[in-house]
Design a protein around this motif. Sequence first.
Motif, mmCIF file in Angstrom:
data_model
loop_
_atom_site.group_PDB
_atom_site.id
_atom_site.type_symbol
_atom_site.label_atom_id
_atom_site.label_comp_id
_atom_site.label_asym_id
_atom_site.label_seq_id
_atom_site.Cartn_x
_atom_site.Cartn_y
_atom_site.Cartn_z
ATOM 1 N N LEU A 137 26.484 9.232 -25.485
ATOM 2 C CA LEU A 137 27.516 8.290 -25.921
ATOM 3 C C LEU A 137 27.041 7.420 -27.086
ATOM 4 C CD1 LEU A 137 28.928 7.156 -22.451
ATOM 5 C CD2 LEU A 137 29.934 8.809 -24.053
ATOM 6 N N LEU A 138 25.734 7.173 -27.153
ATOM 7 C CA LEU A 138 25.175 6.304 -28.200
ATOM 8 C C LEU A 138 24.503 7.102 -29.321
ATOM 9 C CD1 LEU A 138 23.541 3.563 -25.918
ATOM 10 C CD2 LEU A 138 25.676 3.376 -27.213
ATOM 11 N N ARG A 139 24.730 8.402 -29.344
ATOM 12 C CA ARG A 139 23.976 9.251 -30.272
ATOM 13 C C ARG A 139 24.273 8.962 -31.740
ATOM 14 N NH1 ARG A 139 28.152 12.178 -28.258
ATOM 15 N NH2 ARG A 139 29.329 13.625 -29.592
ATOM 16 N N HIS A 140 25.417 8.359 -32.040
ATOM 17 C CA HIS A 140 25.757 8.081 -33.440
ATOM 18 C C HIS A 140 25.289 6.700 -33.896
ATOM 19 C CE1 HIS A 140 27.925 11.789 -33.585
ATOM 20 N NE2 HIS A 140 28.847 11.409 -32.706
ATOM 21 N N GLN A 141 24.678 5.952 -32.989
ATOM 22 C CA GLN A 141 24.191 4.617 -33.339
ATOM 23 C C GLN A 141 22.773 4.702 -33.901
ATOM 24 O OE1 GLN A 141 26.445 2.248 -33.116
ATOM 25 N NE2 GLN A 141 27.804 3.788 -32.192
ATOM 26 N N PRO A 142 22.401 3.736 -34.751
ATOM 27 C CA PRO A 142 21.013 3.709 -35.228
ATOM 28 C C PRO A 142 20.053 3.566 -34.037
ATOM 29 C CG PRO A 142 22.394 2.182 -36.466
ATOM 30 C CD PRO A 142 23.217 2.655 -35.313
ATOM 31 N N PRO A 143 18.871 4.160 -34.118
ATOM 32 C CA PRO A 143 17.937 4.089 -32.986
ATOM 33 C C PRO A 143 17.679 2.681 -32.473
ATOM 34 C CG PRO A 143 17.162 5.686 -34.577
ATOM 35 C CD PRO A 143 18.353 5.018 -35.199
ATOM 36 N N TRP A 144 17.499 1.726 -33.381
ATOM 37 C CA TRP A 144 17.209 0.351 -32.947
ATOM 38 C C TRP A 144 18.374 -0.238 -32.164
ATOM 39 C CZ3 TRP A 144 20.334 -3.698 -34.202
ATOM 40 C CH2 TRP A 144 21.220 -3.528 -35.288
ATOM 41 N N LEU A 145 19.597 0.124 -32.567
ATOM 42 C CA LEU A 145 20.767 -0.402 -31.872
ATOM 43 C C LEU A 145 20.941 0.259 -30.508
ATOM 44 C CD1 LEU A 145 23.185 -2.265 -31.867
ATOM 45 C CD2 LEU A 145 24.487 -0.494 -33.089
ATOM 46 N N ALA A 146 20.714 1.567 -30.448
ATOM 47 C CA ALA A 146 20.800 2.265 -29.162
ATOM 48 C C ALA A 146 19.786 1.695 -28.177
ATOM 49 C CB ALA A 146 20.561 3.759 -29.368
ATOM 50 N N LEU A 147 18.579 1.424 -28.663
ATOM 51 C CA LEU A 147 17.543 0.828 -27.803
ATOM 52 C C LEU A 147 17.961 -0.569 -27.347
ATOM 53 C CD1 LEU A 147 14.743 0.820 -26.528
ATOM 54 C CD2 LEU A 147 13.801 0.106 -28.734
ATOM 55 N N LEU A 148 18.517 -1.345 -28.259
ATOM 56 C CA LEU A 148 18.961 -2.700 -27.912
ATOM 57 C C LEU A 148 20.084 -2.656 -26.876
ATOM 58 C CD1 LEU A 148 18.739 -5.749 -28.485
ATOM 59 C CD2 LEU A 148 20.447 -5.435 -30.309
ATOM 60 N N ILE A 149 21.049 -1.766 -27.079
ATOM 61 C CA ILE A 149 22.163 -1.649 -26.138
ATOM 62 C C ILE A 149 21.673 -1.232 -24.754
ATOM 63 C CG2 ILE A 149 24.252 -0.322 -25.611
ATOM 64 C CD1 ILE A 149 24.804 -0.216 -28.621
ATOM 65 N N SER A 150 20.613 -0.436 -24.713
ATOM 66 C CA SER A 150 20.096 0.023 -23.420
ATOM 67 C C SER A 150 19.560 -1.109 -22.556
ATOM 68 C CB SER A 150 18.999 1.081 -23.630
ATOM 69 O OG SER A 150 17.793 0.487 -24.119
ATOM 70 N N THR A 151 19.277 -2.267 -23.165
ATOM 71 C CA THR A 151 18.785 -3.417 -22.397
ATOM 72 C C THR A 151 19.925 -4.248 -21.820
ATOM 73 O OG1 THR A 151 18.733 -4.974 -24.278
ATOM 74 C CG2 THR A 151 16.801 -3.568 -23.954
ATOM 75 N N VAL A 152 21.135 -4.048 -22.320
ATOM 76 C CA VAL A 152 22.271 -4.895 -21.936
ATOM 77 C C VAL A 152 22.562 -4.865 -20.442
ATOM 78 C CG1 VAL A 152 24.760 -5.250 -22.211
ATOM 79 C CG2 VAL A 152 23.315 -4.870 -24.225
ATOM 80 N N PRO A 153 22.638 -3.665 -19.794
ATOM 81 C CA PRO A 153 22.935 -3.665 -18.357
ATOM 82 C C PRO A 153 21.939 -4.474 -17.526
ATOM 83 C CG PRO A 153 23.205 -1.472 -19.258
ATOM 84 C CD PRO A 153 22.562 -2.291 -20.332
ATOM 85 N N LEU A 154 20.675 -4.451 -17.909
ATOM 86 C CA LEU A 154 19.685 -5.225 -17.157
ATOM 87 C C LEU A 154 19.924 -6.714 -17.329
ATOM 88 C CD1 LEU A 154 17.134 -5.251 -15.398
ATOM 89 C CD2 LEU A 154 15.789 -5.322 -17.499
ATOM 90 N N PHE A 155 20.199 -7.159 -18.558
ATOM 91 C CA PHE A 155 20.462 -8.579 -18.790
ATOM 92 C C PHE A 155 21.746 -9.029 -18.091
ATOM 93 C CE2 PHE A 155 17.383 -7.936 -22.187
ATOM 94 C CZ PHE A 155 16.647 -9.114 -22.120
ATOM 95 N N VAL A 156 22.755 -8.169 -18.089
ATOM 96 C CA VAL A 156 23.988 -8.486 -17.362
ATOM 97 C C VAL A 156 23.693 -8.617 -15.874
ATOM 98 C CG1 VAL A 156 26.257 -7.599 -16.675
ATOM 99 C CG2 VAL A 156 25.520 -7.429 -19.066
ATOM 100 N N GLY A 157 22.857 -7.711 -15.365
ATOM 101 C CA GLY A 157 22.476 -7.776 -13.963
ATOM 102 C C GLY A 157 21.697 -9.032 -13.633
ATOM 103 N N CYS A 158 20.875 -9.494 -14.580
ATOM 104 C CA CYS A 158 20.119 -10.733 -14.371
ATOM 105 C C CYS A 158 21.058 -11.937 -14.291
ATOM 106 C CB CYS A 158 19.115 -10.934 -15.499
ATOM 107 S SG CYS A 158 17.746 -9.756 -15.503
ATOM 108 N N MET A 159 22.072 -11.949 -15.136
ATOM 109 C CA MET A 159 23.014 -13.084 -15.169
ATOM 110 C C MET A 159 23.992 -13.061 -14.002
ATOM 111 S SD MET A 159 23.838 -13.513 -19.247
ATOM 112 C CE MET A 159 24.280 -11.797 -19.508
ATOM 113 N N SER A 160 24.316 -11.866 -13.534
ATOM 114 C CA SER A 160 25.310 -11.744 -12.462
ATOM 115 C C SER A 160 24.699 -11.702 -11.070
ATOM 116 C CB SER A 160 26.132 -10.461 -12.673
ATOM 117 O OG SER A 160 25.304 -9.313 -12.542
ATOM 118 N N GLY A 161 23.396 -11.516 -11.002
ATOM 119 C CA GLY A 161 22.740 -11.400 -9.707
ATOM 120 C C GLY A 161 22.679 -9.980 -9.190
#
Length: 360
Positions: A137-161
């Motif tokens: 799904l993220l294959r068309h994104q620049p590598p740095w952005l794909a890597l950054l987006i991959s951290t989002v679910p963990l940060f969301v999980g940290c904020m939501s519990g």
Amino acid sequence: MPAVTVSRQRVDWADSAKGLSIIGVCLMHVVTGVDGGTLTAWGHFSTLLDPLRMPLFFLVSGLFSHRVITRDLTDLWYRRLWFLLVPYLIYTPVQAAIRLDFMEELTASNLIKAIIVGDPGLWFLYTLMLYNIAAVLLRHQPPWLALLISTVPLFVGCMSGAVMEQGYRQAMMYAPIFFAGLHYRQVIFTVAAKASHVKVVVSAFVVFALWELIYRGLEFYYFQGWDEKIAGETSILALVRTFTAVPLGIIIAVWISHTPVLSTFVNFVGRNTLPIYVSHHAALTFTNTVIVPWMAEQTPGMAEALASPHVSILLGLATCVVSGAVFYFVGKTPILKWTLFPPALPRRRTHSASMVKIQG
């Protein structure tokens, strides 16, 4: 010839990394399942492997998934997801049933839920499927952005519990290191190529040691108990720990791959992680709940020896070896091997492809 040699070295150290990882996973399950096991030398060694075992697994998985980003979801299903889904669906119900029965929560609804959301028993296969889908799904994104987006679910999980849940925490923790392996292959291979350079080795060790001191210091002196705040904070610290540990893990894997005898064993294990992974946890449960009590009952003189954590750990490690060997041969047996390595699905040929064949 030089190109062939480099390619082989890359495969060798990757196999060593996977072998070290699965050995570490087995050791962790053994020592944590034995009373006093974590206080033994085995337990201390297992603790040293904590920051390496799963990050190395996912790093190597990402490293050799680079063709995923050249595919669409249909191609991904046929070439990868199918081969992960079959062993997951076959062996997860067994592992989940054992866990739920131990927790006295074994019901049909709980079993189905465990399979759908990813039971902690075989969570690696489930998570790897998620990562591969995300990679496409993220294959068309620049590598740095794909890597950054991959951290989002963990940060969301940290904020939501949500990271309070083991399944969610595990599934989201290692996405960034998978994406690092997927998109930054050259960096990883460069580290591997310089595994004998003193400056690189010292730098990797210092980074690893400093963050381990910080991480373990905070874990011992600051984090008391378990709540949403602590779960979130430790998740972020563990994410950093993943990246500070991986360079040293790569170097150790390269060293293992160049060590006679040791490399033969570890690399063989690394090339056969799936039979070990799907079998050892259930086998350990069977040994601890059935075999050990039976042995103690049949030979009362053995009861004291079996109560020793050192004896129990050795028995547990032997159990992992036996279960891995049994399922290795399952993977070589006609029909039964499909539970581990299913045959490829037949693919419908497109109309245009058929026309080309007819015209040819």
